[in-house]
Design an enzyme around this catalytic site. Structure first.
Site, short mmCIF file in Angstrom:
data_model
loop_
_atom_site.label_atom_id
_atom_site.label_comp_id
_atom_site.label_asym_id
_atom_site.label_seq_id
_atom_site.Cartn_x
_atom_site.Cartn_y
_atom_site.Cartn_z
N ARG A 78 0.60 -1.00 0.01
CA ARG A 78 -0.03 -0.03 0.14
C ARG A 78 0.87 1.26 0.05
O ARG A 78 1.86 1.42 0.59
CB ARG A 78 -0.95 0.07 1.33
CG ARG A 78 -1.92 -1.01 1.05
CD ARG A 78 -2.92 -1.32 2.63
NE ARG A 78 -3.95 -2.17 2.21
CZ ARG A 78 -3.85 -3.42 2.51
NH1 ARG A 78 -2.38 -4.15 2.74
NH2 ARG A 78 -4.68 -4.15 2.30
N HIS A 103 -0.87 -2.65 -4.49
CA HIS A 103 -0.31 -3.41 -5.45
C HIS A 103 -0.31 -2.67 -7.00
O HIS A 103 -0.65 -3.46 -7.91
CB HIS A 103 -1.07 -4.77 -5.61
CG HIS A 103 -0.96 -5.44 -4.41
ND1 HIS A 103 0.25 -5.49 -3.49
CD2 HIS A 103 -1.69 -6.43 -3.69
CE1 HIS A 103 0.23 -6.39 -2.55
NE2 HIS A 103 -0.83 -7.05 -2.55
N HIS A 173 2.61 -12.93 -5.40
CA HIS A 173 1.77 -12.91 -4.74
C HIS A 173 0.99 -14.55 -4.56
O HIS A 173 -0.03 -14.36 -4.43
CB HIS A 173 0.65 -11.82 -4.99
CG HIS A 173 -0.14 -11.40 -3.73
ND1 HIS A 173 -0.98 -12.37 -2.92
CD2 HIS A 173 -0.21 -10.44 -3.11
CE1 HIS A 173 -1.68 -11.78 -2.28
NE2 HIS A 173 -1.17 -10.39 -2.10
N ASP A 231 -2.02 -9.40 8.34
CA ASP A 231 -1.80 -8.79 6.86
C ASP A 231 -0.63 -7.74 7.36
O ASP A 231 -1.03 -6.55 7.26
CB ASP A 231 -2.98 -8.22 6.53
CG ASP A 231 -2.78 -7.90 5.02
OD1 ASP A 231 -1.90 -7.94 4.43
OD2 ASP A 231 -3.98 -7.30 4.42
N GLU A 289 5.07 -12.54 1.30
CA GLU A 289 5.56 -11.41 0.01
C GLU A 289 6.58 -10.76 0.37
O GLU A 289 6.70 -9.79 1.18
CB GLU A 289 4.28 -10.62 -0.16
CG GLU A 289 2.90 -11.35 -0.33
CD GLU A 289 1.64 -10.14 -0.20
OE1 GLU A 289 1.69 -8.91 -0.70
OE2 GLU A 289 0.94 -10.51 0.76
#
Length: 325
Positions: A78, A103, A173, A231, A289
């Site tokens: 982000r 992304h 991803h 996350d 990631e």
């Protein structure tokens, strides 16, 4: 070898390439640089697909928000407020995650068709992102080379050059389910991350700074079950390195499969797929990631993601596989 995988609504054909070595088989799409499947053996010697993916192109077009297996850019993760300032100029990006850019925007690298060229034991994917694409400055020439090593490890090497100052952050991803892609919740996997710190986030998942993992649910320095509700970006102890160094290990006790992640990058985003939809249930896979940190263009104290003319962006991540008895 490659085969025809489908056709986009504008008539552009999409091809699927298959690589095999040392008992590992990986299939990569020209659309989005997607790792569609990754088949590795388990403790019983049987091979299973360990990443989430769709059997046909329509699945990827209908469920775009999950970024399943995709090559993500220009900026993975982000950017707050869908804007950043570089050399005194503020660039407005395409917001696609509330007020933020996620992304690379709605037209990110995951939704582009890449030119594919075979190389020894692998493929080289290439495309040119024009100046202004999704609001990012500079004409960016990007390549991602996917190869299988002699031991069956999947190596992804990224390179990029620009004709104007810009920011770059690239990742893959894939969602891993070492028990066999899509066979059920992956929360029983055991995870270790070589990170003593992480970046806490606000309600929009934008970092608020850096904090110690000790005494928190973010402490994965010793392997334990992943659970759910993650996350977050982890600040790898190794920092930025010239060669890929081990950053994480994921283990499935049921199948015995072990995934090791080595990278040159300073961060690793752990996403337990709690928001994953479509045909997959929440938590069906675990994304690891490798990356620079979220919102780095607006955080000068974070490792820089700035790329200038005359420089070459390079990054490498290696996904190694083994079996534990």
């Amino acid at each position: 070898m490659n085969d025809h995988f489908g056709t986009l609504p504008d008539g552009t054909p999409v091809h699927r390439w298959t690589l095999e070595r040392a008992g590992v088989r990986v299939r990569v799409l020209s659309y989005g640089g997607i790792v569609q499947s990754l088949e590795v053996p388990g403790r019983d010697g049987r091979t299973a697909n360990v990443v989430l993916g769709f059997d046909g192109l329509d699945g990827y077009l209908e469920h775009r928000g999950g970024y399943l297996g995709a090559l993500v850019g220009r900026y993975a993760n982000r950017i707050a407020g869908a804007r950043f300032t570089l050399d005194g100029f503020t660039y407005a990006l395409a917001p696609n995650d509330g007020p933020n850019t996620l992304h690379g925007g709605d037209g990110g690298f995951d939704r582009r068709v890449w030119e594919v060229t075979p190389v020894e034991h692998g493929l080289r994917l290439h495309r040119v992102s024009p100046h202004g694409e999704e609001g990012f400055p500079g004409r960016l020439a990007v390549s991602a080379t996917y190869t299988l090593d002699a031991d069956g490890a999947l190596r992804i090497a990224y390179e990029a050059v620009t004709d104007a100052p810009t920011v770059v952050n690239l990742t893959n991803h894939s969602y891993f389910d070492l028990s066999g892609g899509g066979s059920g919740p992956a929360g029983g996997h055991e995870l270790r991350i070589a990170a003593s710190r992480y970046t806490p986030v606000d309600e929009d998942l934008i970092p608020t700074g850096v904090a110690e993992v000790a005494g928190t649910r973010f402490d994965f320095r010793k392997a334990r079950e992943t659970g759910s509700g993650y996350d977050h970006n982890f600040v790898l102890d190794k920092g930025v390195t010239r060669a890929a160094e081990e950053a994480a290990e994921l283990y499935d006790p049921g199948s015995g499969r072990v995934l090791t992640v080595a990278t040159t990058e300073p961060g690793l985003q752990l996403y337990t797929a709690d928001q994953l939809g479509g045909p997959f249930s929440p938590g069906a896979g675990i994304a690891l990631e490798t990356q620079h940190f979220p919102d780095s263009p607006n955080r000068p104290e974070f490792p820089s993601t700035v790329l200038r003319p005359g420089e070459v962006f390079r990054s490498e991540t290696v996904y190694g596989f083994s079996v534990r008895g």
